[in-house]
Write an enzyme that holds these catalytic residues in place. Structure first.
Site, PDB file in Angstrom:
ATOM      1  N   GLU A   1       0.826  -1.207   0.000  1.00 58.67           N
ATOM      2  CA  GLU A   1       0.000   0.000   0.000  1.00 58.67           C
ATOM      3  C   GLU A   1       0.864   1.263   0.000  1.00 58.67           C
ATOM      4  O   GLU A   1       0.578   2.209  -0.733  1.00 58.67           O
ATOM      5  CB  GLU A   1      -0.945   0.008   1.214  1.00 58.67           C
ATOM      6  CG  GLU A   1      -2.118  -0.920   1.079  1.00 58.67           C
ATOM      7  CD  GLU A   1      -3.185  -0.426   0.118  1.00 58.67           C
ATOM      8  OE1 GLU A   1      -3.166   0.757  -0.279  1.00 58.67           O
ATOM      9  OE2 GLU A   1      -4.061  -1.235  -0.250  1.00 58.67           O
TER      10      GLU A   1
ATOM     11  N   PRO B   1     -13.945   1.584  17.076  1.00 55.04           N
ATOM     12  CA  PRO B   1     -14.955   1.300  16.053  1.00 55.04           C
ATOM     13  C   PRO B   1     -15.415   2.539  15.280  1.00 55.04           C
ATOM     14  O   PRO B   1     -15.969   2.405  14.196  1.00 55.04           O
ATOM     15  CB  PRO B   1     -16.128   0.706  16.856  1.00 55.04           C
ATOM     16  CG  PRO B   1     -15.513   0.205  18.115  1.00 55.04           C
ATOM     17  CD  PRO B   1     -14.354   1.110  18.399  1.00 55.04           C
TER      18      PRO B   1
ATOM     19  N   GLU C   1       0.986   4.086  -3.124  1.00 53.64           N
ATOM     20  CA  GLU C   1       0.541   5.465  -2.925  1.00 53.64           C
ATOM     21  C   GLU C   1       1.668   6.493  -2.988  1.00 53.64           C
ATOM     22  O   GLU C   1       1.399   7.667  -3.238  1.00 53.64           O
ATOM     23  CB  GLU C   1      -0.194   5.585  -1.591  1.00 53.64           C
ATOM     24  CG  GLU C   1      -1.499   4.810  -1.593  1.00 53.64           C
ATOM     25  CD  GLU C   1      -2.263   4.909  -0.298  1.00 53.64           C
ATOM     26  OE1 GLU C   1      -1.730   5.437   0.708  1.00 53.64           O
ATOM     27  OE2 GLU C   1      -3.427   4.465  -0.273  1.00 53.64           O
TER      28      GLU C   1
ATOM     29  N   GLU D   1      -1.562  13.488  -4.017  1.00 48.24           N
ATOM     30  CA  GLU D   1      -0.266  14.132  -3.793  1.00 48.24           C
ATOM     31  C   GLU D   1       0.433  13.390  -2.663  1.00 48.24           C
ATOM     32  O   GLU D   1      -0.214  12.783  -1.815  1.00 48.24           O
ATOM     33  CB  GLU D   1      -0.505  15.595  -3.393  1.00 48.24           C
ATOM     34  CG  GLU D   1       0.715  16.433  -3.196  1.00 48.24           C
ATOM     35  CD  GLU D   1       0.369  17.877  -2.802  1.00 48.24           C
ATOM     36  OE1 GLU D   1       1.287  18.575  -2.366  1.00 48.24           O
ATOM     37  OE2 GLU D   1      -0.812  18.284  -2.920  1.00 48.24           O
TER      38      GLU D   1
END
Length: 144
Positions: free
Chosen positions: A61, A82, A65, A111
Protein backbone atom coordinates in the site's frame (compact mmCIF):
# COMPACT_ATOMS: atom_id res chain seq x y z
CA UNK A 1 -22.66 0.72 13.33
CA UNK A 2 -22.60 -2.30 11.06
CA UNK A 3 -19.24 -3.97 10.58
CA UNK A 4 -18.02 -3.93 6.96
CA UNK A 5 -16.96 -7.56 6.74
CA UNK A 6 -18.45 -10.99 7.30
CA UNK A 7 -16.21 -13.76 8.59
CA UNK A 8 -17.95 -17.09 8.29
CA UNK A 9 -21.26 -16.77 10.11
CA UNK A 10 -20.44 -13.56 12.00
CA UNK A 11 -19.72 -9.93 11.27
CA UNK A 12 -16.12 -8.88 11.81
CA UNK A 13 -14.15 -5.65 11.47
CA UNK A 14 -12.18 -4.99 8.29
CA UNK A 15 -8.39 -5.10 8.59
CA UNK A 16 -6.20 -2.26 7.34
CA UNK A 17 -2.62 -1.06 7.66
CA UNK A 18 -1.17 2.42 8.02
CA UNK A 19 2.48 3.30 7.62
CA UNK A 20 4.62 6.05 9.10
CA UNK A 21 7.29 6.22 6.39
CA UNK A 22 10.51 7.87 7.54
CA UNK A 23 12.66 9.64 4.97
CA UNK A 24 15.49 11.13 6.98
CA UNK A 25 13.91 13.05 9.86
CA UNK A 26 10.63 13.63 8.02
CA UNK A 27 7.57 11.48 7.38
CA UNK A 28 5.39 10.98 4.31
CA UNK A 29 1.78 12.09 4.14
CA UNK A 30 -0.50 11.61 1.17
CA UNK A 31 -3.41 13.82 0.17
CA UNK A 32 -6.45 11.57 -0.19
CA UNK A 33 -8.01 11.62 -3.65
CA UNK A 34 -11.16 9.71 -2.65
CA UNK A 35 -13.76 9.72 0.12
CA UNK A 36 -13.79 9.45 2.97
CA UNK A 37 -11.69 12.50 3.83
CA UNK A 38 -10.92 13.40 0.20
CA UNK A 39 -8.52 16.34 0.17
CA UNK A 40 -7.21 15.65 3.68
CA UNK A 41 -3.72 14.49 4.50
CA UNK A 42 -3.22 10.92 5.70
CA UNK A 43 -0.59 8.33 6.37
CA UNK A 44 -0.22 5.89 3.48
CA UNK A 45 -2.18 2.71 3.97
CA UNK A 46 -5.12 0.61 2.98
CA UNK A 47 -6.88 -2.70 3.34
CA UNK A 48 -5.16 -6.06 3.78
CA UNK A 49 -5.98 -8.51 1.00
CA UNK A 50 -6.99 -12.10 1.77
CA UNK A 51 -3.91 -14.33 2.00
CA UNK A 52 -1.58 -11.36 2.57
CA UNK A 53 0.62 -10.81 5.62
CA UNK A 54 0.06 -7.40 7.25
CA UNK A 55 3.71 -6.41 6.74
CA UNK A 56 3.39 -7.18 3.02
CA UNK A 57 0.16 -5.17 2.85
CA UNK A 58 1.87 -2.21 4.52
CA UNK A 59 4.76 -2.23 2.06
CA UNK A 60 2.44 -2.76 -0.94
CA UNK A 61 0.00 0.00 0.00
CA UNK A 62 2.78 2.45 0.87
CA UNK A 63 4.62 1.80 -2.40
CA UNK A 64 1.39 2.08 -4.45
CA UNK A 65 0.54 5.47 -2.93
CA UNK A 66 4.02 7.05 -2.65
CA UNK A 67 6.20 5.48 -5.38
CA UNK A 68 8.85 4.81 -2.70
CA UNK A 69 10.65 1.57 -1.97
CA UNK A 70 9.34 0.87 1.53
CA UNK A 71 10.72 -1.49 4.16
CA UNK A 72 8.79 -2.09 7.38
CA UNK A 73 11.02 -1.67 10.43
CA UNK A 74 8.72 -2.03 13.44
CA UNK A 75 5.18 -2.15 14.73
CA UNK A 76 3.91 1.17 16.09
CA UNK A 77 0.51 0.04 17.31
CA UNK A 78 -2.97 -1.27 16.66
CA UNK A 79 -5.83 1.22 16.30
CA UNK A 80 -9.25 -0.33 16.82
CA UNK A 81 -11.74 2.37 17.83
CA UNK A 82 -14.96 1.30 16.05
CA UNK A 83 -15.56 4.97 15.15
CA UNK A 84 -12.13 5.62 13.55
CA UNK A 85 -13.46 5.14 10.00
CA UNK A 86 -16.85 6.45 8.83
CA UNK A 87 -17.22 3.42 6.49
CA UNK A 88 -17.50 1.02 9.42
CA UNK A 89 -15.38 -0.78 11.99
CA UNK A 90 -11.86 -0.90 10.56
CA UNK A 91 -8.92 -2.07 12.67
CA UNK A 92 -5.57 -0.70 11.55
CA UNK A 93 -2.17 -2.15 12.29
CA UNK A 94 0.33 0.68 12.03
CA UNK A 95 4.00 0.24 11.18
CA UNK A 96 7.08 2.44 11.07
CA UNK A 97 9.02 2.00 7.83
CA UNK A 98 11.90 3.49 5.89
CA UNK A 99 11.34 4.84 2.41
CA UNK A 100 13.71 5.47 -0.48
CA UNK A 101 13.24 6.69 -4.00
CA UNK A 102 11.39 9.46 -5.81
CA UNK A 103 8.32 10.50 -3.82
CA UNK A 104 5.20 10.86 -5.97
CA UNK A 105 1.50 10.57 -5.21
CA UNK A 106 -0.03 7.57 -7.01
CA UNK A 107 -3.04 5.27 -6.78
CA UNK A 108 -5.46 6.74 -4.18
CA UNK A 109 -3.08 9.64 -3.42
CA UNK A 110 -3.59 12.96 -5.21
CA UNK A 111 -0.27 14.13 -3.79
CA UNK A 112 2.55 12.90 -1.55
CA UNK A 113 4.77 15.18 0.51
CA UNK A 114 7.40 15.07 3.26
CA UNK A 115 6.59 16.74 6.58
CA UNK A 116 8.36 17.31 9.85
CA UNK A 117 6.21 15.10 12.11
CA UNK A 118 5.32 18.02 14.41
CA UNK A 119 4.26 20.08 11.38
CA UNK A 120 2.20 17.14 10.11
CA UNK A 121 0.03 17.50 13.22
CA UNK A 122 -0.95 21.01 12.05
CA UNK A 123 -2.50 19.64 8.84
CA UNK A 124 -6.10 18.56 8.33
CA UNK A 125 -5.59 14.82 8.95
CA UNK A 126 -7.89 11.94 8.04
CA UNK A 127 -9.17 9.21 10.34
CA UNK A 128 -7.24 8.99 13.64
CA UNK A 129 -3.91 9.75 11.99
CA UNK A 130 -3.15 12.64 14.37
CA UNK A 131 -3.27 10.10 17.23
CA UNK A 132 -0.97 7.77 15.31
CA UNK A 133 1.54 10.56 14.60
CA UNK A 134 1.47 11.61 18.28
CA UNK A 135 2.20 7.98 19.25
CA UNK A 136 5.05 7.96 16.72
CA UNK A 137 6.49 11.15 18.24
CA UNK A 138 6.24 9.64 21.74
CA UNK A 139 8.05 6.53 20.46
CA UNK A 140 10.80 8.78 19.10
CA UNK A 141 10.85 10.66 22.46
CA UNK A 142 9.81 13.95 20.87
CA UNK A 143 6.50 14.21 22.76
CA UNK A 144 5.83 13.31 26.36
Amino acid sequence: MRCPCVCGEREAPALAVDVVIEVGSRIVLIKRANPPFAGCWALPGGFVECGERVEEAAEREAEEETNLNVEVKELLGVYSDPERDPRGHVVSICFIARGEGKLKGRSDAAEARLFDPREALKQSLAFDHADIIRDYLRRKHVLR
